[in-house]
Design an enzyme around this catalytic site. Structure first.
Site, PDB file in Angstrom:
ATOM      1  N   TYR A   1       0.836  -1.207   0.000  1.00 20.22           N
ATOM      2  CA  TYR A   1       0.000   0.000   0.000  1.00 20.22           C
ATOM      3  C   TYR A   1       0.865   1.249   0.000  1.00 20.22           C
ATOM      4  O   TYR A   1       2.060   1.202   0.245  1.00 20.22           O
ATOM      5  CB  TYR A   1      -0.939   0.011   1.206  1.00 20.22           C
TER       6      TYR A   1
ATOM      7  N   GLU B   1      12.464   2.735  14.076  1.00 22.85           N
ATOM      8  CA  GLU B   1      11.500   3.708  13.555  1.00 22.85           C
ATOM      9  C   GLU B   1      10.233   3.619  14.377  1.00 22.85           C
ATOM     10  O   GLU B   1      10.133   2.827  15.313  1.00 22.85           O
ATOM     11  CB  GLU B   1      11.209   3.436  12.073  1.00 22.85           C
TER      12      GLU B   1
ATOM     13  N   LYS C   1       6.642  -1.939   1.828  1.00 25.07           N
ATOM     14  CA  LYS C   1       5.463  -1.357   2.496  1.00 25.07           C
ATOM     15  C   LYS C   1       4.262  -2.294   2.316  1.00 25.07           C
ATOM     16  O   LYS C   1       3.372  -2.064   1.490  1.00 25.07           O
ATOM     17  CB  LYS C   1       5.170   0.037   1.950  1.00 25.07           C
TER      18      LYS C   1
ATOM     19  N   LEU D   1      11.553   1.555   6.911  1.00 25.94           N
ATOM     20  CA  LEU D   1      10.938   1.932   5.645  1.00 25.94           C
ATOM     21  C   LEU D   1      11.581   3.218   5.139  1.00 25.94           C
ATOM     22  O   LEU D   1      11.837   4.139   5.916  1.00 25.94           O
ATOM     23  CB  LEU D   1       9.436   2.146   5.838  1.00 25.94           C
TER      24      LEU D   1
ATOM     25  N   ARG E   1      -7.553 -20.397  -1.454  1.00 28.34           N
ATOM     26  CA  ARG E   1      -6.531 -20.241  -0.431  1.00 28.34           C
ATOM     27  C   ARG E   1      -5.449 -21.306  -0.580  1.00 28.34           C
ATOM     28  O   ARG E   1      -5.685 -22.494  -0.386  1.00 28.34           O
ATOM     29  CB  ARG E   1      -7.157 -20.312   0.962  1.00 28.34           C
TER      30      ARG E   1
END
Length: 287
Positions: free
Chosen positions: A33, A182, A149, A207, A100
């Site tokens: 995302y 972070e 991310k 990140l 799945r």
């Protein structure tokens, strides 16, 4: 008016927006995302965000759901249809819908894409910046590839909930060496007593924040002293200032760490100046 979302080729009412129960984002957190700020009707640093989206997709071997130019068009449309002047636009891409199975699905399974947007209150954010926030330390508990991310944010949820339950607005992850990595959804910074800005190198352990990159541009432009290195929790306690950066917070001063006052207990001048200058160093594209 009703909020509008984009889901796999259709603009739908936000309340009706849904993905299939076997979407791999739901089943395996198999997706990525991005979140872009919307400021005065302009999408902030969209090229950098889409560059990072492309990298995340590549690292997970997920195809773009459509051309990059089409993604840009959808982002603009969702911002416009939601009449967002100041806020956030969110894009999520998963490996798609398939039965799945841990193995990747067949190549004919198309990635899924969802885009949403919402308005935020700039005045409330400025009021928060004038006070500063508290952060609470938390042991690093994530997988090593936090440079991607992904939507696999359960460790971040637990860390941020721990912070909330202990009087904080954000958590700071602490690695095995006692250094800050972070925040739960931000990059972490301090300003030393000598006036040097310090933040951890953007390697696999954190990140590579887009807001972080803009601040680095500002640091260079303004001729500020900068050290890209790890810093310890003890250094944070002794720092002149501290702050966090993210698209959702911009540059947000930190005035307490684990209940201990940072500096004089008020937002620092460096953080506030970087916040004031922030949009002068960004790429602004009309929605």
């Amino acid at each position: 008016m009703s909020r509008i979302a984009y889901v796999n080729g259709q603009y739908v009412r936000h309340g009706d927006a849904a993905v299939h129960v076997e979407d791999r984002g739901y089943q395996f957190a198999d997706g990525v995302y991005e979140v872009c700020e919307v400021w005065h009707g302009k999408i902030v640093d969209m090229p950098r965000h889409l560059d990072r989206l492309g990298r995340s997709l590549s690292e997970l071997q997920i195809d773009w759901p459509m051309s990059r130019s089409a993604v840009e068009f959808v982002l603009r449309q969702v911002v416009r249809r939601n009449l967002v002047k100041n806020g956030l636009v969110y894009i999520q891409v998963t490996r798609g819908v398939a039965k799945r199975d841990h193995f990747f699905p067949p190549e004919d399974v198309a990635p899924s894409i969802v885009v949403t947007a919402k308005s935020t209150n700039p005045a409330a954010a400025e009021a928060q910046a004038e006070k500063g926030i508290s952060v609470v330390s938390y042991p690093e508990n994530r997988w090593p590839r936090v440079d991607i991310k992904t939507v696999a944010l359960l460790p971040n949820v637990l860390a941020k909930q721990h912070a909330k339950e202990n009087g904080g607005k954000e958590a700071w992850y602490i690695d095995g060496d006692g250094n800050v990595t972070e925040g739960g959804s931000t990059n972490a910074w301090i300003v030393t007593k000598d006036g040097a800005l310090v933040t951890r190198p953007a390697e696999n352990g954190i990140l590579r924040g887009i807001t972080r990159a803009v601040v680095l541009d500002l640091v260079e432009r303004e001729g500020l002293t900068f050290e890209e290195r790890p810093f310890s929790l003890e250094e944070a306690f002794e720092a002149k200032e501290a702050f966090v950066t993210a698209a959702s917070t911009l540059v947000m001063p930190v005035t307490r760490v684990d209940g201990r006052i940072v500096g004089n207990g008020h937002p620092g001048s460096v953080a506030l100046r970087l916040r004031e200058l922030f949009h002068t160093a960004t790429d602004l594209q009309t929605a």
